[in-house]
Design a protein around this motif. Structure first.
Motif, PDB file in Angstrom:
ATOM      1  N   ALA A   1       0.604   7.141  -6.164  1.00 40.10           N
ATOM      2  CA  ALA A   1      -0.875   8.583  -5.979  1.00 40.10           C
ATOM      3  C   ALA A   1       0.204  10.183  -6.016  1.00 40.10           C
ATOM      4  O   ALA A   1      -0.810  10.508  -6.729  1.00 40.10           O
ATOM      5  CB  ALA A   1      -1.658   7.936  -4.858  1.00 40.10           C
ATOM      6  N   ARG A   2       1.003  10.524  -5.067  1.00 36.13           N
ATOM      7  CA  ARG A   2       1.205  11.513  -4.606  1.00 36.13           C
ATOM      8  C   ARG A   2       2.736  11.871  -5.629  1.00 36.13           C
ATOM      9  O   ARG A   2       2.587  13.357  -5.138  1.00 36.13           O
ATOM     10  CB  ARG A   2       1.268  11.732  -3.071  1.00 36.13           C
TER      11      ARG A   2
ATOM     12  N   THR B   1      -9.703   0.690  -2.544  1.00 37.54           N
ATOM     13  CA  THR B   1      -8.460   0.145  -2.137  1.00 37.54           C
ATOM     14  C   THR B   1      -8.728  -0.381  -1.067  1.00 37.54           C
ATOM     15  O   THR B   1      -9.842  -0.265  -0.415  1.00 37.54           O
ATOM     16  CB  THR B   1      -7.423   1.253  -2.033  1.00 37.54           C
TER      17      THR B   1
ATOM     18  N   SER C   1       0.963  -0.987  -0.247  1.00 37.01           N
ATOM     19  CA  SER C   1      -0.071   0.174   0.499  1.00 37.01           C
ATOM     20  C   SER C   1       0.839   1.182  -0.288  1.00 37.01           C
ATOM     21  O   SER C   1       0.257   1.910  -0.143  1.00 37.01           O
ATOM     22  CB  SER C   1      -1.013   0.183   1.163  1.00 37.01           C
TER      23      SER C   1
ATOM     24  N   TYR D   1       0.210   4.635  -2.403  1.00 36.33           N
ATOM     25  CA  TYR D   1       0.321   5.908  -1.998  1.00 36.33           C
ATOM     26  C   TYR D   1       1.353   6.783  -2.512  1.00 36.33           C
ATOM     27  O   TYR D   1       1.219   7.861  -2.763  1.00 36.33           O
ATOM     28  CB  TYR D   1      -0.164   5.786  -0.328  1.00 36.33           C
TER      29      TYR D   1
END
Length: 166
Positions: free
Chosen positions: A102-103, A132, A95, A99
């Motif tokens: 994504a950022r 998710t 995960s 993340y």
């Protein structure tokens, strides 16, 4: 491992590409979690091509970037379309990697998300969504009967028999 009685003859009859019998996902012993990420869009107004086409085109670009760099964490992605809906089912190593992707402003997702928010979000011509699922590896069960590699089994590999992930 022996196959369930119902599947024992499958090896003689399975077409090319099909893994006969009962199989289960095979996770690495050090795998702590399984990350399934569903992301998609819905075309709300077909005639507003300028709103939804850039959103649709962004996903293949992101997937190409992720496939070129395995260290980013994407294990597998499959694309599906059904009427107005377009979906990518993704399997990630962790995960934290999902993340981070994504950022990260230097990668493809964050700039595409910014463009969507500036250009299309307020029009409602296109809808976007994601879900998710972060599952402890010991809680995963994925079985496949007479299937080619698919889903988690395609991302992680499969083992013969009725075993669960561990």
């Amino acid at each position: 491992m022996s196959q369930p009685a119902a599947y024992r003859a499958a090896a003689e009859h399975a077409p090319a590409g099909v893994r006969p019998g009962m199989n289960a996902v095979r996770l690495d012993p050090g795998q702590d979690e399984v990350v399934v990420f569903l992301i998609g869009m819905r075309v709300n107004r077909w005639r507003r091509l300028r709103s939804w086409l850039p959103v649709l085109a962004a996903m293949p670009r992101m997937l190409r970037q992720l496939q070129k760099d395995p260290d980013l964490g994407l294990l597998r992605a499959d694309l599906y379309a059904n009427g107005r809906n377009f979906v990518a089912i993704q399997y990630w190593a962790t995960s934290a990697q999902l993340y981070a992707f994504a950022r990260a402003p230097e990668l493809t997702h964050a700039p595409a998300w910014g463009r969507f928010n500036r250009r299309a979000a307020g029009t409602a011509d296109v809808g976007v969504w994601h879900e998710t699922y972060v599952v402890p590896a010991e809680a995963v069960e994925a079985r496949y009967g007479n299937m080619p590699p698919f889903g988690l089994g395609r991302a992680f590999g499969v083992a013969e028999g009725r075993v669960s992930a561990r």
